[in-house]
Design a protein around this motif. Structure first.
Motif, PDB file in Angstrom:
ATOM      1  N   LEU A   1      37.537  66.042  28.373  1.00 26.09           N
ATOM      2  CA  LEU A   1      37.890  65.260  27.187  1.00 26.09           C
ATOM      3  C   LEU A   1      37.516  63.792  27.402  1.00 26.09           C
ATOM      4  CD1 LEU A   1      41.461  66.772  26.603  1.00 26.09           C
ATOM      5  CD2 LEU A   1      39.231  67.669  25.900  1.00 26.09           C
TER       6      LEU A   1
ATOM      7  N   GLN B   1      33.636  65.338  18.630  1.00 27.69           N
ATOM      8  CA  GLN B   1      34.935  65.483  17.959  1.00 27.69           C
ATOM      9  C   GLN B   1      34.838  64.794  16.595  1.00 27.69           C
ATOM     10  OE1 GLN B   1      38.289  64.206  20.327  1.00 27.69           O
ATOM     11  NE2 GLN B   1      39.715  64.330  18.601  1.00 27.69           N
TER      12      GLN B   1
ATOM     13  N   GLY C   1      43.322  63.251  18.649  1.00 27.77           N
ATOM     14  CA  GLY C   1      44.232  63.992  19.511  1.00 27.77           C
ATOM     15  C   GLY C   1      43.507  64.882  20.509  1.00 27.77           C
ATOM     16  N   THR C   2      44.160  65.086  21.644  1.00 24.40           N
ATOM     17  CA  THR C   2      43.572  65.928  22.694  1.00 24.40           C
ATOM     18  C   THR C   2      43.422  67.370  22.193  1.00 24.40           C
ATOM     19  OG1 THR C   2      45.826  66.133  23.569  1.00 24.40           O
ATOM     20  CG2 THR C   2      44.366  64.574  24.667  1.00 24.40           C
TER      21      THR C   2
ATOM     22  N   GLU D   1      55.816  64.773  24.898  1.00 23.22           N
ATOM     23  CA  GLU D   1      55.239  63.442  25.103  1.00 23.22           C
ATOM     24  C   GLU D   1      56.340  62.394  25.186  1.00 23.22           C
ATOM     25  OE1 GLU D   1      51.768  62.745  25.580  1.00 23.22           O
ATOM     26  OE2 GLU D   1      52.194  64.848  25.964  1.00 23.22           O
TER      27      GLU D   1
ATOM     28  N   ASN E   1      52.788  66.043  33.060  1.00 21.26           N
ATOM     29  CA  ASN E   1      51.505  66.677  32.751  1.00 21.26           C
ATOM     30  C   ASN E   1      50.364  65.778  33.212  1.00 21.26           C
ATOM     31  OD1 ASN E   1      49.327  67.939  31.530  1.00 21.26           O
ATOM     32  ND2 ASN E   1      49.800  67.125  29.486  1.00 21.26           N
TER      33      ASN E   1
ATOM     34  N   SER F   1      47.226  66.432  32.435  1.00 24.71           N
ATOM     35  CA  SER F   1      46.124  66.644  31.483  1.00 24.71           C
ATOM     36  C   SER F   1      44.993  67.473  32.084  1.00 24.71           C
ATOM     37  CB  SER F   1      45.560  65.317  30.957  1.00 24.71           C
ATOM     38  OG  SER F   1      46.123  65.026  29.704  1.00 24.71           O
TER      39      SER F   1
HETATM   40  C1  UD1 Z   1      47.817  62.811  27.804  1.00 26.53           C
HETATM   41  C2  UD1 Z   1      48.789  63.978  27.586  1.00 26.53           C
HETATM   42  C3  UD1 Z   1      50.052  63.729  28.408  1.00 26.53           C
HETATM   43  C4  UD1 Z   1      49.681  63.544  29.864  1.00 26.53           C
HETATM   44  C5  UD1 Z   1      48.627  62.440  30.035  1.00 26.53           C
HETATM   45  C6  UD1 Z   1      48.136  62.414  31.457  1.00 26.53           C
HETATM   46  C7  UD1 Z   1      48.496  64.825  25.304  1.00 26.53           C
HETATM   47  C8  UD1 Z   1      49.031  64.847  23.938  1.00 26.53           C
HETATM   48  N1  UD1 Z   1      49.137  64.068  26.175  1.00 26.53           N
HETATM   49  O1  UD1 Z   1      48.426  61.633  27.270  1.00 26.53           O
HETATM   50  O2  UD1 Z   1      50.928  64.830  28.272  1.00 26.53           O
HETATM   51  O3  UD1 Z   1      50.823  63.261  30.629  1.00 26.53           O
HETATM   52  O4  UD1 Z   1      47.514  62.682  29.182  1.00 26.53           O
HETATM   53  O5  UD1 Z   1      47.265  61.324  31.646  1.00 26.53           O
HETATM   54  O6  UD1 Z   1      47.518  65.513  25.585  1.00 26.53           O
HETATM   55  N2  UD1 Z   1      40.916  62.321  24.214  1.00 26.53           N
HETATM   56  C9  UD1 Z   1      39.976  62.961  23.415  1.00 26.53           C
HETATM   57  N3  UD1 Z   1      40.140  62.956  22.073  1.00 26.53           N
HETATM   58  C10 UD1 Z   1      41.217  62.366  21.472  1.00 26.53           C
HETATM   59  C11 UD1 Z   1      42.169  61.720  22.290  1.00 26.53           C
HETATM   60  C12 UD1 Z   1      41.994  61.741  23.656  1.00 26.53           C
HETATM   61  O7  UD1 Z   1      38.985  63.509  23.912  1.00 26.53           O
HETATM   62  O8  UD1 Z   1      41.282  62.385  20.255  1.00 26.53           O
HETATM   63  C13 UD1 Z   1      40.694  62.293  25.656  1.00 26.53           C
HETATM   64  C14 UD1 Z   1      40.674  60.884  26.204  1.00 26.53           C
HETATM   65  O9  UD1 Z   1      39.344  60.389  26.236  1.00 26.53           O
HETATM   66  C15 UD1 Z   1      41.249  61.057  27.595  1.00 26.53           C
HETATM   67  C16 UD1 Z   1      42.160  62.261  27.467  1.00 26.53           C
HETATM   68  O10 UD1 Z   1      41.791  62.921  26.277  1.00 26.53           O
HETATM   69  O11 UD1 Z   1      40.255  61.352  28.559  1.00 26.53           O
HETATM   70  C17 UD1 Z   1      43.643  61.864  27.426  1.00 26.53           C
HETATM   71  O12 UD1 Z   1      43.849  60.984  26.347  1.00 26.53           O
HETATM   72  P1  UD1 Z   1      44.920  59.825  26.407  1.00 26.53           P
HETATM   73  O13 UD1 Z   1      44.929  59.143  25.101  1.00 26.53           O
HETATM   74  O14 UD1 Z   1      44.715  58.997  27.612  1.00 26.53           O
HETATM   75  O15 UD1 Z   1      46.259  60.699  26.548  1.00 26.53           O
HETATM   76  P2  UD1 Z   1      47.641  60.210  27.144  1.00 26.53           P
HETATM   77  O16 UD1 Z   1      48.365  59.411  26.117  1.00 26.53           O
HETATM   78  O17 UD1 Z   1      47.459  59.609  28.469  1.00 26.53           O
END
Ligand code: UD1
Ligand code: CA
Length: 460
Positions: A9, A76, A81-82, A161, A176, A178
């Motif tokens: 991601l 995306q 969101g993840t 979260e 978590n 991730s």
């Molecule tokens: C996320 C997790 C959280 C975890 C944490 C660990 C979710 C909802 N939350 O939160 O439980 O403890 O990581 O670091 O998953 N990304 C995308 N598309 C999006 C948003 C994010 O590809 O629309 C990617 C980002 O580039 C990144 C990763 O997903 O590499 C995590 O995104 P981030 O916004 O950092 O999530 P956290 O708030 O840290």
């Protein structure tokens, strides 16, 4: 079991970095987060390696392709969101062919994620027979992370979260990371039902675990190395993680026989190689593919970028890049060795000397205040202080060739292209514009004029 796909991601903006550059293109120890995570993941040899992009998509995609020519880029859409990122990836991968078996998902903002941790997660997932496994870690301060809510039997019920958690959930220290492994079919089903009814209004991937749990069993595997799964959201976290990692790197080198008096100011990239009995003094940056042979002394205050340093050489208070320093050579202090230099055995480049694309033969010395560019110098020659090779005529770079056993007087100017033979002596202040044959002495006239009793106009 073979990995059917790995999904990285990398679509998030990384707002908390407050940067015009996407977060995953920030670096730790000389490599971007994305390159680090991609290389750890691709060592598991997934059938497909996918990277999800959106924010500055083309820039991130281009970087991903440069690290791995076979990468699948997933775009995306505007829904954040993840969970949305994984929906987009699964849709695209599903169109390319049916996915079966385990799928690995990893965030790309965890620069120290390593292959050993991922292998241990996959083995655990395989052995447990669970439908999904989340990689977790226990943190003294879990602020900002999603909390792992377990059932009595140890299985994972769901992930909450930070922004959605109540006070008892906030008190959980297991978080978590991730990183997840899902059975492909379970994942495809679990992400279909995601919504954005949460504090951040995003499609959370973490919600897919609750669905997977409702239909089957979800497990958790705790990483044995907390650093390997630490996420970076802002530059304070990046600095802390880089320092912790560098400390480890320095300690490993110390255990391998390298003297490092101050690891706090000694920064060593991962791909650097150092032999036994090397000393790295405080304030050094060893970068890229730098290789240092035994008994060399580097520092204090020295930067080496892609440099090969042979045995017993010393480089003090200098910057050296893309060059080879021969055995027993001494560089510095305050020396700038730019790209493409070959300094032979027992050579010297002293204070305020700059070199570029110079080949310096065994035993030859350039001790002070000189510029040597596009030049070949033979063996056992000595270049007087203040000597310059004028290599640039405004259009072309021209070469200077100076032979062996040459004694260059102070303050010479070699106007390239020019050739000087062996066993030559040049007078101080000479301007050498034409070829000088072997065994000769050369000097150029610059008439000295004396005006006796002279005073400046304002004193007269
Ligand atoms: C996320 C997790 C959280 C975890 C944490 C660990 C979710 C909802 N939350 O939160 O439980 O403890 O990581 O670091 O998953 N990304 C995308 N598309 C999006 C948003 C994010 O590809 O629309 C990617 C980002 O580039 C990144 C990763 O997903 O590499 C995590 O995104 P981030 O916004 O950092 O999530 P956290 O708030 O840290
Ligand atoms: Ca994060």
């Amino acid at each position: 079991m073979a990995l059917s796909a790995a999904i990285i991601l990398a679509a998030g903006e990384g707002t908390r970095m407050r940067s015009s550059k996407p977060k995953v293109l920030h670096s730790l120890a000389g490599k971007t987060f994305l390159e680090r995570v991609m290389s750890s993941v691709s060592a598991l040899e997934p059938n497909t390696l996918a990277v999800v992009v959106h924010h500055q998509a083309e820039l991130v995609a281009e970087a991903a392709r440069s690290y791995d020519g076979h990468v699948t880029i997933v775009n995306q859409d505007d829904i954040p969101g993840t969970g949305r990122a994984v929906q987009c990836a699964m849709r695209q991968l599903g169109e390319a062919g049916k996915l079966e078996g385990p799928v690995l998902i990893a965030a790309s903002d965890m620069p120290l994620l390593d292959t050993a941790t991922l292998k241990a997660l996959l083995d655990f997932h395989d052995a447990s027979g669970d439908d999904a496994t989340v990689l977790t870690t226990n943190l003294d301060d879990p602020t900002g992370y999603g909390r792992i809510i377990r059932e009595r039997d140890g299985g994972v019920l769901r992930i909450v979260e930070q922004k959605d958690a109540n006070s008892s959930e906030l008190a959980v220290h297991e978080v978590n990371t991730s990183v997840y492994v899902f059975d492909a079919a379970v994942l495809a089903r679990a992400i279909e039902g995601l919504d954005s009814k949460n504090a951040q209004g995003e499609f959370y991937l973490t919600d897919a675990l609750e669905t997977a749990h409702a239909n089957g069993k979800v497990g958790a595997f705790t990483a044995s190395d907390a650093l390997s799964v630490e996420g970076v959201n802002d530059r304070v976290q990046l600095s802390n993680l880089a320092r912790a990692h560098n400390r480890r790197v320095c300690e490993a080198w110390m255990r391998a026989g390298v003297t490092i008096p101050d690891p706090g100011t000694t920064w060593i990239d991962d791909d650097v190689e150092i032999e036994q009995d090397v000393t790295i003094l405080p304030g050094c940056f060893l970068q890229g593919g730098t290789v240092i042979a035994h008994d060399a002394v580097v520092g204090p205050y020295t930067t080496l970028i892609d440099v090969r340093v042979d045995a017993g050489a010393s480089v003090e208070r200098s910057r050296v890049q893309q060059s080879h320093i021969g055995a027993g050579a001494t560089i510095g202090p305050w020396t700038y060795i730019r790209q493409g230099n070959e300094l032979g055995e027992s050579t010297k480049a002293g204070a305020f000397v700059e070199m570029k694309k110079a080949r310096i033969g065994k035993g030859t010395k350039v001790p002070h205040l000189s510029y040597v560019g596009d030049t070949e110098l033979g063996e056992n020659s000595n270049v007087g202080g203040g000597t310059i090779t004028a290599n640039y005529d405004g259009v072309h770079k021209n070469r200077t060739r100076i032979g062996s056993n040459v004694h260059v007087g102070a303050g010479n100017l070699f106007v390239a292209p020019v050739e000087v033979g062996d066993d030559v002596t040049t007078g101080a202040g000479s301007v050498i514009r034409h070829a000088v044959p072997d065994g000769s002495m050369v000097y150029s006239e610059n008439t000295q004029h004396v005006v006796e009793g002279w005073k400046p106009e304002w004193e007269r």
